[in-house]
Design an enzyme around this catalytic site. Structure first.
Site, mmCIF file in Angstrom:
data_model
loop_
_atom_site.group_PDB
_atom_site.id
_atom_site.type_symbol
_atom_site.label_atom_id
_atom_site.label_comp_id
_atom_site.label_asym_id
_atom_site.label_seq_id
_atom_site.Cartn_x
_atom_site.Cartn_y
_atom_site.Cartn_z
ATOM 1 N N GLU A 179 1.123 71.003 29.147
ATOM 2 C CA GLU A 179 0.235 72.165 29.036
ATOM 3 C C GLU A 179 0.727 73.101 27.930
ATOM 4 O O GLU A 179 -0.048 73.579 27.106
ATOM 5 C CB GLU A 179 0.203 72.892 30.393
ATOM 6 C CG GLU A 179 -0.433 74.263 30.349
ATOM 7 C CD GLU A 179 -0.789 74.815 31.721
ATOM 8 O OE1 GLU A 179 -0.722 74.075 32.727
ATOM 9 O OE2 GLU A 179 -1.154 75.999 31.787
ATOM 10 N N ARG A 180 2.033 73.326 27.922
ATOM 11 C CA ARG A 180 2.581 74.272 26.939
ATOM 12 C C ARG A 180 2.496 73.711 25.529
ATOM 13 O O ARG A 180 2.186 74.438 24.581
ATOM 14 C CB ARG A 180 4.023 74.625 27.325
ATOM 15 C CG ARG A 180 4.051 75.516 28.542
ATOM 16 C CD ARG A 180 5.377 75.653 29.221
ATOM 17 N NE ARG A 180 5.165 76.340 30.496
ATOM 18 C CZ ARG A 180 6.021 76.348 31.500
ATOM 19 N NH1 ARG A 180 7.178 75.707 31.410
ATOM 20 N NH2 ARG A 180 5.734 76.993 32.613
#
Ligand SMILES: Cc1cc2nc3c(=O)[nH]c(=O)nc-3n(C[C@H](O)[C@H](O)[C@H](O)COP(=O)(O)OP(=O)(O)OC[C@H]3O[C@@H](n4cnc5c(N)ncnc54)[C@H](O)[C@@H]3O)c2cc1C
Length: 382
Positions: A243-244
């Protein structure tokens, strides 16, 4: 080393055309509506192979290397709004990585494969009204009853939440076991007891729908669990990394486009006898921001190289997410400032970018949560 081959560049062109043809012409309409037609758009993205570039071809993925994900993020980030790219990122790199890596064959057939085709819309459901940064304190429970889990609780700020066909839900499967008491469970949203409590209004990312979800004894088969019971927290931490990274790649595309548009505007805008871009203060400020953006890019690419090499990239990914969260705010603010009154107008892209960019330092782990991780990686604990 050439990071992007001719094939990567072809893919870049495909994503750029998708953004220009399928997102940008509708961005204003979707921003005003507070949502976008996820099923319609995701099917188009799926047919172009944009929704699962790295996933196993056996489930419809592209089986490609991580640089394709970098390209996907960078190009989505150039869209005229932040909301739709974020919604796509949820589908590709936030709600499905754990399912793809740790889900059973049956679960992947039932949920991953249609998600990669864009037929099912996915959400990641972790945050709760009383637990966000402190993921380990979530309260939603999944109580075992024979071959089923019975889910009770609520989730908040869930992207794609009003449109999702299934959620990748983090729930407590054994209340007494702390970090080890959680599991990741696929929850179809057509089950009795599930409801969208409300659609939330936000500062920015208006085209993306964000919801509060309620679970009132929602029953799902135990086989909907991803991985082992009690492994949910760790699987989610692993999933957060994806996600990051996609958030950083997407930010890079947005940053670069904002700088290009600002320089073009200032080249045309005249004041004090010449183009504003001719002002040394403005040139130096933009040049300095380019240094910052390039630093972020190199950090992100180093993390991507680590992913390709199969290394643990927690340190670099965390640093990049932190830096991106801070930098987008600075760049969005500077671009708006240099557009003057026009920059403050709703009709100018700078207003939307200013609002949308505020999220990155909060979502997917706030800046301070990134620093908390970095205290450990940098050996600063006492
Ligand atoms: C538009 C939007 C979309 C989102 N989409 C999703 C989604 O799809 N799925 C999902 O599960 N969640 C989603 N979220 C939730 C998001 O991940 C959380 O908001 C975020 O993790 C922060 O949690 P919180 O809001 O509970 O803030 P809190 O945990 O209450 O923290 C508040 C603030 O305190 C500070 N802080 C926190 N911890 C520390 C610390 N250790 N030290 C110092 N300061 C600290 C930070 O500044 C933080 O912003 C979304 C949020 C938004 C706004």
């Amino acid at each position: 080393m050439a990071r992007f081959t001719a094939e990567h560049q072809l893919f870049r062109q495909t994503v750029r055309e998708f953004v220009e043809k399928e997102i940008n012409p509708y961005a204003d309409e979707w921003e005003a509506a507070g949502t976008f037609p996820a099923h319609e758009l995701f099917r188009k993205a799926g047919s172009l192979g944009l929704l699962g570039v790295e996933y196993d071809p056996a489930y419809g993925g592209g089986g490609a290397d991580h640089w394709y994900t970098v390209v996907l993020g960078e190009e989505l980030g150039r869209a005229d709004c932040g909301g739709v790219p974020m919604a796509i990122n949820v589908q590709t790199d936030m709600a499905t990585p754990a399912l793809a890596k740790h889900g059973s064959h049956e679960l992947k057939k039932a949920y991953l494969e249609p998600a990669l085709r864009g037929e099912l819309v996915a959400s990641i459901a972790v945050t709760e009204p009383d637990a966000g940064s402190d993921v380990a304190s979530i309260k939603t429970t999944a109580r075992r009853d024979g071959d089923e889990y019975v889910i009770s609780g609520s989730k908040i700020y869930i992207t794609n939440g009003t449109q999702a066909d299934f959620l990748t839900l983090l729930a407590r499967t054994s209340p007494e076991a702390g970090y080890r008491g959680m599991s990741l469970i696929i929850v179809p949203t057509d089950r009795p007891g599930f409801r969208v409590a409300r659609k939330l209004r936000k500062l920015g990312n208006h085209s993306s729908d964000t919801a509060e979800l309620v679970f009132d004894d929602v029953r799902v088969p135990v086989t909907n669990r991803i991985g082992e019971e009690g492994q949910g927290f760790y699987l989610q931490m692993e999933q957060f990394q994806k996600e990051r990274l996609i958030a950083v790649y997407t930010a890079l595309g947005g940053l670069q486009r904002a700088m290009e548009r600002t320089a073009a505007y200032l080249r045309e805008r005249k004041a004090f006898g010449g183009p504003l871009l001719g002002m040394q203060y403005i040139q130096y400020t933009l040049a300095e921001l380019q240094v910052e953006i390039e630093s972020l890019r190199q950090l992100a690419y180093a993390a991507a190289e680590g992913v390709v090499a199969g290394e643990n990239v927690t340190r670099l990914a965390t640093m990049a997410k932190f830096k991106a969260g801070r930098l987008v705010r600075r760049v969005a603010d500077t671009c708006l400032q240099f557009h003057g009154g026009a920059g403050y107008m709703e009709e100018m892209w700078t207003s939307r970018y200013f609002r949308d960019s505020r999220l990155l330092g909060i979502g997917g782990g706030a800046d301070e949560v990134m620093l908390r991780v970095l205290v450990k990686t940098e050996g600063l604990e006492v």
